[in-house]
Design an enzyme around this catalytic site. Structure first.
Site, PDB file in Angstrom:
ATOM      1  N   HIS A  42      45.622  33.322  39.305  1.00 33.24           N
ATOM      2  CA  HIS A  42      46.046  34.074  40.497  1.00 33.24           C
ATOM      3  C   HIS A  42      47.570  34.051  40.632  1.00 33.24           C
ATOM      4  O   HIS A  42      48.182  35.056  40.978  1.00 33.24           O
ATOM      5  CB  HIS A  42      45.444  33.443  41.760  1.00 33.24           C
ATOM      6  CG  HIS A  42      43.954  33.547  41.848  1.00 33.24           C
ATOM      7  ND1 HIS A  42      43.124  32.469  41.728  1.00 33.24           N
ATOM      8  CD2 HIS A  42      43.139  34.613  42.037  1.00 33.24           C
ATOM      9  CE1 HIS A  42      41.870  32.839  41.859  1.00 33.24           C
ATOM     10  NE2 HIS A  42      41.842  34.144  42.037  1.00 33.24           N
ATOM     11  N   MET A 214      40.648  31.375  32.720  1.00 31.61           N
ATOM     12  CA  MET A 214      40.718  30.755  34.050  1.00 31.61           C
ATOM     13  C   MET A 214      39.835  31.503  35.033  1.00 31.61           C
ATOM     14  O   MET A 214      39.842  32.740  35.073  1.00 31.61           O
ATOM     15  CB  MET A 214      42.161  30.786  34.552  1.00 31.61           C
ATOM     16  CG  MET A 214      43.031  29.810  33.822  1.00 31.61           C
ATOM     17  SD  MET A 214      44.696  29.832  34.519  1.00 31.61           S
ATOM     18  CE  MET A 214      45.511  28.752  33.369  1.00 31.61           C
TER      19      MET A 214
END
Ligand code: PAF
Length: 311
Positions: A42, A214
């Protein structure tokens, strides 16, 4: 770009007012929509957004509209305070938009949208009080294959919430991770087809050092499952290398990916080799394809992909 602590906004109108104020000053807004439980992936999306615009909004909202009743909404990891801390120390995020419920249009803020499937049809209903939400966006072809096969509710939920977020945040640029490859393409198509005034940019997939893509869901993997799940990235890298070395029959490449993941103990949802834009299956490797995988390790469904551009 501002280095202050992010302002936390939970109300739609306040969010819209903030954005309009920024735009009235001739400044641009970059937007990173998330469901929280933030990780380096992110943060790389935020970094990407910072390259394009002066101000940054990150939304944190676990969207019930993209989960079916059998899926993991209740166990979706969440740590809003930890997320805000991460954003503070990362810096350069102006606003965290963290609404409580984006599907309630009444005063009560109690209704929660739920989806169920009956006879192949999706039925949505609002549980609790509130005004019923009944408008859904479908990106008809792109939403069908791959993740859409086992998650029929997913993309209409994603497209709808992203459209709502775009209408509230009114960003100039929005960043989506290429890890969710089909999601990125669905949103790009929606933006094109419905003339949203936002530029959608795909950001490269981020991997942990061991190669695992991820994902907020990785936290649910046991150490053994995590070790087994490395078979996904390993098999994708091997397939890419084989394709670069001239192996061009997609059915053979698919088979080798499937066999490696199954040998490690994974349960395949799908392995597809598709055109990067249309997401249509291809039989021969050509420039601009992507191998997409979804596989289960224990109770965790992981997705991953690798782009292949051979001339
Ligand atoms: O990728 C996600 O985290 C979600 O699907 C998104 C884009 C924030 C919509 O809820």
């Amino acid at each position: 770009m501002s280095n202050q602590e992010p302002q936390i906004i939970t109300n739609k109108q306040e969010m819209r007012n903030w954005s309009r104020n920024i735009r009235s000053q001739g400044k641009t807004i970059g937007f990173v929509p998330t469901m929280g439980y933030l990780h380096q992936g992110h943060l790389s999306l935020i970094k990407q957004a910072q390259k394009h615009t002066q101000h940054i909004v990150v939304s944190i909202y676990v969207n019930p509209g993209q989960f079916s009743q059998t899926e993991d909404l209740s166990t979706y990891p969440s740590d809003i305070l930890g997320d805000i801390e991460k954003l503070k120390s990362f810096g350069g995020v102006d606003v965290v938009f963290s609404p409580r419920n984006l599907y309630d249009y009444g005063e009560s803020e109690k209704g929660v949208v739920k989806n169920s499937e009956k006879d192949g049809k999706i039925v949505s209903f609002l549980e609790g009080e509130g005004v019923k939400h009944e408008t859904w966006i479908r990106v008809e072809t792109l939403e069908k294959g791959m993740c859409g096969m086992s998650r029929p509710v997913f993309f209409r939920g994603v497209a709808t919430i992203v459209a709502k977020l775009f209408n509230i945040v009114e960003p100039d640029v929005a960043i989506f991770g290429k890890k969710d490859y089909q999601q990125w393409r669905v949103i790009q198509r929606m933006v094109r087809d419905l003339d949203f005034g936002v530029k959608v940019i795909g950001s490269e997939l981020m991997r942990d050092e061991d190669g695992l893509a991820m994902s907020s869901r990785n936290v649910h993997l046991s150490p053994q499952e995590r070790e087994q799940a490395l078979s996904i990235s390993r098999s994708l890298f091997e397939a890419k290398l084989a394709a670069k070395n001239g192996k061009s029959i997609c059915s053979e490449l698919r088979r080798s990916v499937i066999e490696s993941i199954e040998a490690a103990g994974g349960k395949i949802d799908y392995v597809e080799i598709v055109d990067q834009e249309s997401l249509e299956s291809v039989e021969q490797i050509k420039s601009g394809v992507v191998i997409c995988v979804a596989a289960w390790f224990g109770k965790v469904r992981l997705i991953d992909n690798i782009e292949i551009d051979v001339s």
